[in-house]
Each structure stands twice: as C-alpha cells, then as structure tokens.
Scaffold this active site. Structure first.
Site, mmCIF file in Angstrom:
data_model
loop_
_atom_site.group_PDB
_atom_site.id
_atom_site.type_symbol
_atom_site.label_atom_id
_atom_site.label_comp_id
_atom_site.label_asym_id
_atom_site.label_seq_id
_atom_site.Cartn_x
_atom_site.Cartn_y
_atom_site.Cartn_z
ATOM 1 N N ALA A 24 0.831 -1.208 0.000
ATOM 2 C CA ALA A 24 0.000 0.000 0.000
ATOM 3 C C ALA A 24 0.867 1.260 0.000
ATOM 4 O O ALA A 24 1.983 1.240 0.527
ATOM 5 C CB ALA A 24 -0.911 -0.006 1.230
ATOM 6 N N CYS A 56 13.226 3.824 0.654
ATOM 7 C CA CYS A 56 13.403 5.224 0.251
ATOM 8 C C CYS A 56 14.303 5.926 1.263
ATOM 9 O O CYS A 56 14.011 7.029 1.720
ATOM 10 C CB CYS A 56 12.066 5.942 0.088
#
Length: 441
Positions: free
Chosen positions: A262, A382
């Site tokens: 998600a 990230c």
C-alpha cells in the site's frame, strides 16, 4: 479569510497533534476556494515554517530566555510563524509580520502573551544580527544544520560519510520542491499519446530519462481537475520509485507478491508490466491503506491485483514456496524523501536507525520464504542509510545461504554498474532510493 491564521492552525496541528504537514495543507486547500496567490502564500508559510523548524527555534533562543518547550504551544507557533516571515520572507514587511502575529496572540492568548509576542518579534526585527549563524570555519556542523534546516545528528552522520561540499549539495537539494512525475498506465495508453493528451489539458511536461513510462510535469493546473487522471491514464509516482518494478521484472502470468504494497504505486506498476495477467498480491498491515490500493487499481483498470491485510513477516505461513517473485519495499526512515515531507526531518531520530533494521530483516526473511526455487526477491527502501540497506541484505544473506545477490543496476531501463542501486537527490535529482535483487537457488 486570514491566511496567516489558517497557516497557524496547520502548524499547530503538526506540532501538537503530530499531523502531517502535506496532508493537513492539502485538506485545507481542498476545503477552501483560495485564489492562486492565497494558496501559494499559505503553502509558503506552512512548508517554510515547518521545514525551518529547528533553525527557527534556534533563532527564537537568541531573543527568548526559555526553551520553546516552555512556551505555551499556540504562542510558540505564533512566534515560529512570525520569525519565519521576519528572517526568510523578504517580501513580507517586518511590520506586517509583527502586527499580524500580535493579532493572532490576541485571539489565542491573553494580554501577557500578547506583550510577550510583540516584544520578542520587535526585538528580532530591530536586531537580526543577534541571530547570525556561526560561519563554516567557526562551526561547520552548526552552520550546515542552521543554514539548510536539517537536524544536527543527521548532518553529522553525512559529514562522516562525505566531504562537506557533497553534504551541502545534498542539504540544498532536500530543500528544493520535488518535481511532479507521472507513470503512464501502459495498459491504457502509450507515453507518447499521454504526453499529447496532457498538453491538451494544459500540462507542460516532458518524457523522463529514467524510465520508459515516466513523465515530468513542469506546469499544470490542479491535478484533480485532469480528466486523464480520472480515466486512469497515469499514476503519480517518483521516477526512482518507478525503477523498482523494472528490477523485479515480473512476467505475464506469474504469481507476484508485493509484501509492503500500500498505497499501490509499485503494485499497480508491477501489474502493468505483467500485462494485467497472472496473480499479483498486494499486502499491508492496514486495511485503510489497502483500500487506496484497490481504488488505484480500479481507476487504472487492473484486474489481476488482490489485496491481503496481514503482517508481511508471516506471509510464508500461507504462501511458502508459491511465488515467482517477491518485492519487499520495506518500512524505513524515509531519509531519501525529506524534500517531500517538510516535517519528517524533525520527526526522525538516530535511534530509529538501530530499531528499523530488525523490522526490515524480519519482513525480508518472512517474505523470502514465499519464493519458489529460482524465484526473485527485490528489497527496496526510500532511505540512504547503509544500516537499512546494504547491511540488511548482508545480514539476510548470512542467514539464508540459499539466496545469492544479483546485479540490480543491470536491470534498470538505463543500466548502471553495481550490485546495489543507491540513488541520491543531489547526484541523481530523484528521491533517494535503494534497490537490491536476489535469487533463490
């Protein structure tokens, strides 16, 4: 409509209620019919004040004899908003910054706090030299942290890894607004046709050099107004994030698991590369995030995607040895995407870099057991920190000798050397991202 008062409400919610500045600002803009000028000013006040939080508090300490934590929260944030305008917005007259702060203090404080706000800001306006930063030569760490609005612990970490010029470029890049990039939904349209369509809708855009689906937007109307978005012709996604699915390289008809899927950017990209065939399972702990994944899939016309609410570390209980490919885009510190979330740099702590790798390894180990022999495992984050990246992979390989490292760089649309892919905002001008690829024997 008092723009400063609305900005103060958001800043206060970020401070006291742990709201996310980007979400709170977007909600405020969506609820009001602002002019372009008011929207830009509100955005500047909120993002600017929150991004410069640590520096503003240091400036405040030059004029106030108590720490910010000892000042009532609303008054503290009125001072932050006023000091941001005084020191960083040259187009705002000092008198306006001071007067408007005093009016806000009248609304949210009492006569004593009104006098306090007035005295602090008038003193700062008269004597800005009092808040002059140390020079590079006097104190390099503090100079960089204050000048470029980053916590000292993070600047210190990067100074141990890189020379000061490289660190300065990274800090500068983290303060620039990121470019908006779109991923063409190749199930419905080609990039060339989408570029034409976007131009017809008033978007100034160019093709990305990083990925064959990517588009960079330079000027555009409100994103929600684009019919091409409603028709599912694209997905908003950063260029570095788009690279991950290419490293996974899913094939039509395969069973692929996105273990931390998600809100669906990478999941829907995987589905497009699979030509919307086979089975794609997008997993997450939180149902409300999976609902967004399903909505994105519906808008994009994807039917091979299903969702599952569970802990990714336990996936092998249901899918041991069944998947052809698994992506673990692990929860991380997010230090590669600081430019996207102005408040996040002040929420991070160095202790998180000790705790997160345990979680990341747990998810990676659990998800890896879902693979068939010969299956592919891709791990991405990230963040830019080795504890969350290479060191997690090395630890995984030490306990799972049935996996071997493959070159992630050679799988990029524009191949590069190296087993690992580590992208940096100041070197690659995309979000900071790490990608690795492993194969099960």
């Amino acid at each position: 409509m008092n723009i400063r008062q609305l900005a103060l409400q958001i800043i206060h919610d970020v401070d006291v209620k742990q709201a996310y500045a980007n979400i709170a600002l977007a909600n405020m803009i969506n609820r009001n019919n602002f002019s372009d000028q008011d929207r830009r000013f509100l955005t500047e006040l909120v993002y600017g004040t929150v991004k410069a939080w640590g520096t503003i508090d240091w400036i405040m300490s030059r004029y106030v004899d108590r720490p910010p934590a000892k000042i009532p929260p609303m008054i503290r944030n009125i001072l932050r908003l006023g000091l941001y305008q005084l020191f960083f917005l040259s187009k705002v007259p000092p008198s306006a910054a001071c007067n408007q702060a005093v009016e806000l203090a009248k609304k949210y404080g009492h006569p004593g706090t009104v006098k306090f706000v007035n005295a602090v800001l008038r003193s700062a306006a008269r004597n800005q030299e009092k808040a002059k930063y140390p020079t590079k030569e006097e104190d390099l760490l503090r100079y960089l942290a204050l000048t470029y609005f980053h916590p000292e612990w993070l600047v210190s970490r990067w100074l141990k890894r890189f020379d000061s010029e490289a660190v300065e470029r990274l800090l500068q890049e983290n303060n620039k607004p990121p470019r908006l990039s779109l991923r063409t939904n190749t199930l419905k349209i080609t990039r060339e046709a989408l570029l034409v369509r976007l131009a017809q809708e008033g978007v100034t855009c160019t093709a990305s050099d990083w990925t064959p689906e990517g588009i960079i937007c330079h000027e555009l109307p409100a994103l929600a107004s684009l019919t091409s978005l409603k028709e599912g012709l694209f997905q908003v996604q950063d260029e570095s994030s788009m690279l991950v699915a290419h490293v996974v390289d899913p094939q039509p008809g395969e069973f692929v698991i996105d273990a931390c899927g998600a809100p669906g950017g990478k999941s829907t990209h995987l589905a497009a590369l699979m030509k919307n065939t086979g089975r794609l399972l997008s997993v997450d702990l939180f149902e409300h995030k999976l609902a967004i994944t399903r909505e994105n899939a519906r808008r994009l016309g994807i039917t091979c995607l299903e969702t599952l609410q569970t802990d990714a570390a336990t996936l092998s209980d249901q899918f041991s040895g069944k998947a052809d490919r698994v992506l673990v885009d692990a929860p991380c510190s997010g230090l590669g995407v600081l430019r996207r979330k102005p408040d996040s740099r002040w929420r991070k702590t160095e202790s998180q870099l000790q705790d997160l790798p345990k979680l990341q390894l747990s998810i990676l180990t659990g998800a890896a057991s879902c693979l068939k022999p010969g299956g592919v495992l891709v791990y991405s984050t990230c963040t830019t920190e080795p504890e969350e990246n290479e060191m997690v992979i090395r630890e995984f390989l030490s306990i799972r000798p049935d996996f071997s490292l493959q070159s992630a760089g050679s799988r990029l649309p524009s191949p590069r050397q190296g087993e690992f892919v580590q992208l940096w905002p100041h070197l690659d001008f995309v979000d900071g991202f790490f990608i690795s690829r492993l194969k099960k024997h």
